[in-house]
Design an enzyme around this catalytic site. Sequence first.
Site, PDB file in Angstrom:
ATOM      1  N   TYR A  74       0.533  -1.256   0.447  1.00  0.00           N
ATOM      2  CA  TYR A  74      -0.060  -0.518  -0.279  1.00  0.00           C
ATOM      3  C   TYR A  74       1.079   1.138  -0.090  1.00  0.00           C
ATOM      4  CZ  TYR A  74      -4.063   3.031   0.875  1.00  0.00           C
ATOM      5  OH  TYR A  74      -4.569   4.571   0.767  1.00  0.00           O
ATOM      6  N   PHE A 126      -7.052  21.118 -23.450  1.00  0.00           N
ATOM      7  CA  PHE A 126      -8.377  19.691 -24.024  1.00  0.00           C
ATOM      8  C   PHE A 126      -9.421  19.704 -23.391  1.00  0.00           C
ATOM      9  CE2 PHE A 126      -8.780  14.994 -23.857  1.00  0.00           C
ATOM     10  CZ  PHE A 126      -8.817  13.938 -25.079  1.00  0.00           C
ATOM     11  N   ASP A 127     -10.364  18.672 -24.025  1.00  0.00           N
ATOM     12  CA  ASP A 127     -11.858  18.451 -23.909  1.00  0.00           C
ATOM     13  C   ASP A 127     -11.459  18.571 -22.359  1.00  0.00           C
ATOM     14  OD1 ASP A 127     -11.416  17.312 -25.652  1.00  0.00           O
ATOM     15  OD2 ASP A 127     -12.855  15.923 -26.034  1.00  0.00           O
ATOM     16  N   ASP A 217       0.309  20.898 -20.335  1.00  0.00           N
ATOM     17  CA  ASP A 217       0.328  19.774 -20.176  1.00  0.00           C
ATOM     18  C   ASP A 217       0.758  18.829 -20.817  1.00  0.00           C
ATOM     19  OD1 ASP A 217      -1.625  17.440 -21.367  1.00  0.00           O
ATOM     20  OD2 ASP A 217      -3.234  18.725 -22.003  1.00  0.00           O
ATOM     21  N   ALA A 219       1.104  15.594 -22.243  1.00  0.00           N
ATOM     22  CA  ALA A 219       0.790  14.377 -22.656  1.00  0.00           C
ATOM     23  C   ALA A 219       1.283  13.520 -23.647  1.00  0.00           C
ATOM     24  CB  ALA A 219      -0.603  14.198 -23.294  1.00  0.00           C
ATOM     25  N   LYS A 260       0.097   8.497 -23.591  1.00  0.00           N
ATOM     26  CA  LYS A 260       0.776   8.570 -24.526  1.00  0.00           C
ATOM     27  C   LYS A 260       1.473   8.562 -24.681  1.00  0.00           C
ATOM     28  CE  LYS A 260      -3.730  11.594 -24.368  1.00  0.00           C
ATOM     29  NZ  LYS A 260      -4.098  11.546 -23.163  1.00  0.00           N
ATOM     30  N   HIS A 452     -20.792  13.675 -27.883  1.00  0.00           N
ATOM     31  CA  HIS A 452     -20.207  13.085 -28.624  1.00  0.00           C
ATOM     32  C   HIS A 452     -20.201  11.971 -27.873  1.00  0.00           C
ATOM     33  CE1 HIS A 452     -16.576  15.109 -26.746  1.00  0.00           C
ATOM     34  NE2 HIS A 452     -15.709  14.680 -27.739  1.00  0.00           N
TER      35      HIS A 452
END
Length: 460
Positions: A74, A126-127, A217, A219, A260, A452
């Site tokens: 843990y 990004f969304d 960000d 990614a 990614k 979407h």
Amino acid sequence: MTNSLPAAEPYRIKVVEPLKITTIPEREQIMSDAKYNIFNIPAEDVYIDLLTDSGTSAMSQDQWAGIMLGDESYAGCRNWFHLEETIKDITGYKYVIPTHQGRPAENILTKIHIRPGMSALSNMFFDTTHANVQNKGGIARNLIADQGLDSQLDHPFKGNIDITRLESFIQSEGSQNISMILITVTCNNNGGQPVSLENLRAVRKVADKYGLPFFLDAARFAENAYFIKLREPGYSGKSIKEIAREMFSCADGCTMSSKKDGLVNIGGFLALNDEGLFRQAQSFLIQMEGFITYGGLAGRDLEALSIGLNEVLDEHYMANRVRQVHYLGNQLIESGIPVMKPLGGHCVMLDMKHLLPHIPQENFPCEAFCAALYIDSGTRAIGLGQLAFGSEDPQTGQINYSPLELVRLAIPRRVYTDNHMNVVASSVSRIYDQREQLRGMRIVWAPDMLRHFTAHLEPM
Ligand code: F0G
């Protein structure tokens, strides 16, 4: 073969995953059963899945071996210490918060920085980052330079933020009303377009001038660093790792979806330089994700990520990765198909405003194209246009248009061969040749937000 770059993949295949072959009538039925929403298609019925490059990478033998070294304690598992050391080594940031993917890292960062009514500024959020800013009461503003929105304009760094607009926005709103600056590298929403180091340095200067926190960000940080190596004067002799380190040094920290450029199927992190923010982030982490040394991941996942983050920096890997994306893109360009230029890092974007000009945005040309592509060849792509980013008010008839109407063919890392890319290229060309026969779509049902993903559609 030159002595530095390989002519083909710098790896060979040890394990294969069989793909199901379906017929056109079967795919017509599947598409109809899926309510013309590609998210509803069972993945087993997809032949070539270009829905996303996120969490879809093939792991290496070293990563799979690392899985067996998972320490599932843990607290304080050895894999955490490996990962922490790797992230500090690559980013140079002092503190690391592990998360199970990118969006919890965004959630924690925005919980710390966003206050109701304040703006957060980006090249393009990004969304999920956009949603994380909004659900804290913040206003997400995209200030990408105009060239980034023109699919036919060739420019080496179409992910750059417009520095003049950034500064004048801060001046007009007042810096006390700006919560943070976050730059997405590469910029996903316009096709994996890179941000230059010159641009990142200029953002740093603005952030310092107005006392604003600045994050990346990250990614697709390694793909961004590779484009800097290829395109920005003065960087051709530097390694991807050195360039990445310079990118990170411009900012105060980063969020990362490791699905990614971490070359793993699940994982993420938040990295920071400020100890006070780190302590706040740790307490959010414990509430939301798990203890500070696993953050919602298994020990084995931490190990696979630690190895993947080093593999992605390998020049031979990266040269081949980008080569394959461009191999597909160049075939489409040669067939006269309007794609986002120049080709980006993780995907090829097809511009529906040019490809299907007879279908107005409110009739969802992206979704019409994606349905046709799936039925033709079993290839799954995603629409990033009106359905994802626009809205129509049924009462007033008012339409808010998405600035871009793009179908994204995202290429998973180390997964498909060039033969798969050939299948995709000929399928896209076939649809292009019959494009005048394509009709728009109408919404049968849609939720209020992020429609979407779950909307039901039908052909008009
Ligand atoms: N930031 C960027 C630039 C992304 O592309 C994504 C995810 C995220 C953050 C969120 O990370 O999914 O790990 O929570 N992009 C995927 C895509 C979903 O298909 O482009 P996550």
